[in-house]
Write a protein that holds these residues in place. Structure first.
Motif, mmCIF file in Angstrom:
data_model
loop_
_atom_site.group_PDB
_atom_site.id
_atom_site.type_symbol
_atom_site.label_atom_id
_atom_site.label_comp_id
_atom_site.label_asym_id
_atom_site.label_seq_id
_atom_site.Cartn_x
_atom_site.Cartn_y
_atom_site.Cartn_z
ATOM 1 N N GLU A 178 -24.866 -52.025 -33.229
ATOM 2 C CA GLU A 178 -25.224 -50.609 -33.389
ATOM 3 C C GLU A 178 -25.013 -50.144 -34.833
ATOM 4 N N GLY A 179 -24.090 -50.811 -35.537
ATOM 5 C CA GLY A 179 -23.736 -50.390 -36.893
ATOM 6 C C GLY A 179 -24.888 -50.472 -37.883
ATOM 7 N N ARG A 180 -25.856 -51.343 -37.621
ATOM 8 C CA ARG A 180 -27.010 -51.539 -38.528
ATOM 9 C C ARG A 180 -26.568 -51.600 -39.990
ATOM 10 N N TYR A 181 -25.726 -52.580 -40.259
ATOM 11 C CA TYR A 181 -25.174 -52.707 -41.610
ATOM 12 C C TYR A 181 -26.200 -53.287 -42.580
ATOM 13 N N ASP A 182 -26.043 -52.934 -43.852
ATOM 14 C CA ASP A 182 -26.967 -53.436 -44.882
ATOM 15 C C ASP A 182 -26.471 -54.741 -45.483
ATOM 16 N N VAL A 183 -25.166 -54.982 -45.372
ATOM 17 C CA VAL A 183 -24.614 -56.208 -45.935
ATOM 18 C C VAL A 183 -23.275 -56.502 -45.258
ATOM 19 N N LEU A 184 -22.966 -57.796 -45.143
ATOM 20 C CA LEU A 184 -21.651 -58.221 -44.661
ATOM 21 C C LEU A 184 -20.931 -58.859 -45.841
ATOM 22 N N LEU A 185 -19.747 -58.346 -46.145
ATOM 23 C CA LEU A 185 -18.972 -58.830 -47.284
ATOM 24 C C LEU A 185 -17.759 -59.574 -46.728
ATOM 25 N N ALA A 186 -17.581 -60.836 -47.149
ATOM 26 C CA ALA A 186 -16.498 -61.623 -46.557
ATOM 27 C C ALA A 186 -15.806 -62.498 -47.583
ATOM 28 N N ASP A 187 -14.496 -62.619 -47.445
ATOM 29 C CA ASP A 187 -13.755 -63.671 -48.133
ATOM 30 C C ASP A 187 -13.660 -64.806 -47.120
ATOM 31 N N PRO A 188 -14.234 -65.973 -47.416
ATOM 32 C CA PRO A 188 -14.337 -67.005 -46.365
ATOM 33 C C PRO A 188 -13.012 -67.676 -46.018
ATOM 34 N N ILE A 189 -11.891 -67.036 -46.289
ATOM 35 C CA ILE A 189 -10.606 -67.589 -45.854
ATOM 36 C C ILE A 189 -10.582 -67.710 -44.334
ATOM 37 N N TYR A 190 -11.237 -66.759 -43.642
ATOM 38 C CA TYR A 190 -11.410 -66.857 -42.183
ATOM 39 C C TYR A 190 -12.879 -67.144 -41.881
ATOM 40 N N GLY A 195 -16.413 -67.437 -39.677
ATOM 41 C CA GLY A 195 -17.046 -66.596 -38.659
ATOM 42 C C GLY A 195 -18.043 -65.601 -39.215
ATOM 43 N N SER A 196 -17.838 -65.179 -40.477
ATOM 44 C CA SER A 196 -18.743 -64.156 -41.022
ATOM 45 C C SER A 196 -20.166 -64.695 -41.077
ATOM 46 N N GLU A 197 -20.310 -66.005 -41.383
ATOM 47 C CA GLU A 197 -21.651 -66.593 -41.500
ATOM 48 C C GLU A 197 -22.375 -66.559 -40.153
ATOM 49 N N MET A 198 -21.610 -66.692 -39.043
ATOM 50 C CA MET A 198 -22.212 -66.658 -37.716
ATOM 51 C C MET A 198 -22.620 -65.225 -37.352
ATOM 52 N N VAL A 199 -21.744 -64.272 -37.666
ATOM 53 C CA VAL A 199 -22.058 -62.875 -37.340
ATOM 54 C C VAL A 199 -23.228 -62.384 -38.198
ATOM 55 N N ALA A 200 -23.274 -62.794 -39.471
ATOM 56 C CA ALA A 200 -24.402 -62.416 -40.331
ATOM 57 C C ALA A 200 -25.705 -62.944 -39.746
ATOM 58 N N GLU A 201 -25.650 -64.177 -39.224
ATOM 59 C CA GLU A 201 -26.833 -64.795 -38.609
ATOM 60 C C GLU A 201 -27.250 -64.013 -37.358
ATOM 61 N N LEU A 202 -26.241 -63.691 -36.524
ATOM 62 C CA LEU A 202 -26.545 -63.002 -35.266
ATOM 63 C C LEU A 202 -27.088 -61.597 -35.518
ATOM 64 N N LEU A 203 -26.501 -60.903 -36.517
ATOM 65 C CA LEU A 203 -26.926 -59.525 -36.797
ATOM 66 C C LEU A 203 -28.133 -59.480 -37.734
#
Lengths: 532, 532
Positions: free
Chosen positions: B144-156, B158-166
């Motif tokens: 629902e957030g309809r974000y324009d960008v996902l900003l991540a420090d890849p220490i954790y 998962g961000s790459e998967m959520v970016a793909e899904l969203l």
């Protein structure tokens, strides 16, 4: 204090800060030729604007460089034994070779012809260099000049030697060198042949196996050619200095490389911290057209105009080719400028020179028919005008491959195209919205940068002056041999150790087997004798 | 119009242009930990300043991230089964291992311990990821957030998967990943082992043969380790999506990599158009100190002060080590603060927290004793303060190698150092002018950039939002296999052809020899018979 005064103070403060980095450096510019000189000038203009003193080395023989070009630069004149006639003849011969002759040659003939042309070019360059290095008065003036930086387009060799002799930081401004040999072999710029197409090979960054093979062989052949070419310069330098001197090693000391491409035009590739990509350095917003030209443009009504230029180097198009182009243009203009059929003379205006940037930036411009020079392409990208390329020589076919791959242009073969083909292609470029959309995407990439390419280039030239070089941006690869760079010695050791271990393993297994078998045989014979 | 009004109009116009790129984007921030969270915040602050809405994914268990940190961000809470106690215990165990235990281990023990720790880390990361991916309400809110960008420090992960899904562009902000494996193997960043030292190996870019061998083996071992580590994530992703999914392939889709180093701190190395080096992103001019601290600093007189911090992760230094440090400090302060001998209590003040940036920027600060964290080092470089490093774990020893190689610091072994050694080293750093000169040189490099690192990072995040990604900056290497990338298939073909040609040559020579010999023998026998 009135608010107005306070504001003035603020603005003044900002100006002072902005000018802080400048404090009038002394820039020496190496002589160059043709569109390379046109390319250098926007940066030089900006340097003068920022309060630097720009001195240009000017040979008595040049096709493009003139002391009267502008009074904003100083000129340091030198004499070369090359005559204007021989220079023009050489250029003419070069154009004839690449546009007409090369196509009909067999591969061995082509190689021989290229070696011949490269050889002539080397001789020409060294004759120019004689005029600087071997003239005591010119060298004395260069030393007295106490320059802060030497700016050179490496189309002519020698700047690396003068930078070394004067102990002045060196900045290169270039589109590319033949086979990227200076950038790769001397500047240590990585260029994996698997996805970085060599210049002039007309490949994109998406290659089939066959194309990757061709690209690999191209780089390899360029390396050999370069070694041969450089040996003349090495000999010249070694003789001049009286000690072994390698041109490539001197080129490797370049502080900063300003490459006149960017990722809208060139394919993304590995770079190094001292390589800055400043393509489109000469682009600027369009200015008003001369009145008669503006009237002609406006007369096109809703249909708009097509800008057509084959660049500054081409003067002798054959009448047959000119007719092919003219008849197509007449039809195009007939379809897109007026409703009533008109003669060629009315629809097509011929000019000795056109304000290309201002025309491309004009809202009525629908397409640009171009020879595919980098400058024109960058102006079209900057203003978002789809292109129809008729590339002829040097980097032009390769340039068109780049914009075509992005869907912003179509391209035709100069020698083979017919009027109808040209007309169809032009209609495509104008009418199919994908071309406009693609070039607008490139245009957004070109404009959406932290600094304009010109500001970026000027920043790094000033940076080199301020910091007396930029050696801290150079990679340590410069101090490695090629086999060290590729870790071949390390891999050889590891392979040897692995082989040795394998050998030991086989030997010791064999030994064990023999021992065991021997023992079991002994045991057997013992038990046999016991049984007996 | 009065000039004042005209000026106001100009200033307003400039402001409008400057704000033009902002127009309130929606930034989603991936959860992180420790100094990584501290590192992200300056950029987030700037993004909020520029009118963007920043939403941070916040787990219920975190050592550093708190919703109360600031009211300027929105928070999207999620639950993880990881408890705070187990997280702290893991961190504690990790620190104990790297500072004290690892040094006494044999090589096989060390490998086993590292594999064990990496395994625990993977499990921990996937348990966090469960809290996002497997929570329907969290995923619904993210959609629902309809974000324009996902900003991540890849220490954790998962961000790459959520970016793909969203289907949202992804920007990484990082110092490095273990063995540079994400950057090299997924991001296609070239890293020749011959001059790009791996992270944590404590080598510079000038390596002996033995060091190049070690670096080569390090990269190779890291590649193997990464493949093993990634297989858990691949399995997790594949199970989650119900189709084969590779984490590394998803990471390869990252639009922009913001690397928190620069060429003052890290060694120059090859980069790619979508890798931006923004080291020192958190540095800022010093602000005034609290009054009591300022008084204490001023009481040092001409001698100045030394700032001492072992960072935010270290709380449990043994009493023996603390005494070694304290006694040296007492002597140092005795030499550099007052003329009259004083007790430790008077010369050394202990604080739970110090305004490190403001202290380092204070004109009285002569040196910085640091554990060698990147943040502290960058603040010291920014303000030009020479360093004495007591590195302990993670990237700290490696960081100190970098500043030591530039002559801006000395370094001691935390476990082995004695008071006198610490004292001597500190005196060196303060009294030998080369340290100050070297750090000032680094400081000039840090400040002399077209854009400040923070502005550059923010520019590229906004760029990614504006352009809905930055895929046009990605190299085509992403679409090649490793053997295609290195042209191994091409070389194999060329080698085969060369071998075949050599074989043909040998065979045909043999044939010719046989023919000739045969014929001459025949001739001989013929002539012999003729003679007979």
């Amino acid at each position: 204090m009135r608010p107005c005064e306070r504001l003035s103070v603020c603005v003044l403060a900002v100006l002072c800060v902005a000018a802080g980095g400048a404090h009038g450096g002394k820039v020496l510019v190496w002589y160059t030729e043709g569109s390379h000189w046109i390319n250098l000038q926007p940066m030089l203009e900006s340097l003068v604007d920022k309060g630097h003193e720009v001195t240009v080395l000017l040979p008595n023989t040049s096709m493009y460089m003139k002391a009267s070009d502008t009074s904003r630069y100083r000129f340091l004149h030198f004499n070369t034994s090359v005559t204007k006639e021989s220079l023009e003849e050489l250029m003419e011969m070069f154009l004839r070779f690449t546009i007409y002759e090369a196509a009909d040659m067999s591969y061995p003939q082509l190689i021989a012809a290229i070696l011949d042309k490269v050889g002539m070019n080397v001789k020409l360059q060294l004759r120019y260099l004689d005029g600087v290095l071997k003239s005591e008065s010119v060298m004395a003036k260069l030393r007295e000049g106490r320059y802060d930086v030497l700016l050179a387009d490496p189309i002519y060799v020698g700047s690396e030697m003068v930078a070394e002799l004067l102990d002045v930081p060196l900045v290169f401004s270039l589109r590319f060198t033949t086979g990227h040999t200076f950038e790769r072999l001397c500047g240590q710029l990585p260029a994996p042949p698997s996805y970085v197409p060599g210049p002039l090979v007309k490949l994109t960054d998406r290659m089939t196996f066959k194309q990757r093979l061709a690209n690999f062989l191209f780089y390899a052949s360029q390396d050999l050619l370069a070694k041969w070419f450089w040996s003349s310069a090495d000999e010249y330098y070694t003789e001049y200095r009286g000690k072994p001197t390698s041109m490539c090693e001197l080129v490797g000391k370049v502080d900063l490389w300003l490459i006149r491409t960017y990722w809208d035009f060139d394919f993304p590739r590995p770079l190094l911290p001292n390589f800055k990509f400043v393509g489109g350095i000469h682009c600027r917003p369009a200015e008003a057209l001369p009145q008669d030209m503006e009237e002609f443009v406006q007369s096109s009504g809703e249909d708009g105009i097509v800008v057509f230029s084959l660049g500054s180097s081409i003067k002798n198009v054959t009448m047959e080719r000119a007719n092919v182009i003219a008849s197509a243009l007449a039809q195009v203009l007939w379809r897109y400028i007026g409703e009533k059929p008109e003669t060629l003379g009315e629809n097509t205006r011929l000019y000795d020179w056109i304000p290309q940037n201002d025309l491309l930036g004009h809202p009525k411009t629908k397409a640009f028919i171009t020879h595919g020079g980098t400058n024109g392409i960058y102006e079209a990208i900057y203003h978002g005008v789809p292109m129809l390329g008729i590339p002829m020589f040097a980097d032009q076919p390769d340039n068109m491959v780049r914009v075509e791959a992005r869907g912003a242009a179509r391209s035709l073969h100069f020698n083979a195209m017919q009027s109808q083909e040209l007309l169809d292609a032009l209609q495509d470029v104008i009418n199919q919205p994908s071309y406009k959309e693609s070039v607008m995407k490139l245009s957004r990439i070109q404009h959406d940068r932290p600094l304009s390419p010109r500001d970026e280039a000027v920043f790094w030239v000033e940076y080199t002056m301020r910091n007396k070089g930029a050696k801290h941006l150079r990679v340590q690869a410069h101090n490695l041999t090629w086999y060290q760079y590729h870790s071949l010695d390390v891999m050889l050791l590891l392979l040897s150790v692995a082989l040795l271990l394998a050998l030991l393993l086989v030997k010791s297994c064999g030994f064990c087997v023999r021992r065991c078998c021997g023992r079991s045989r002994n045991m057997k014979s013992k038990s046999k004798s016991k049984a007996e």
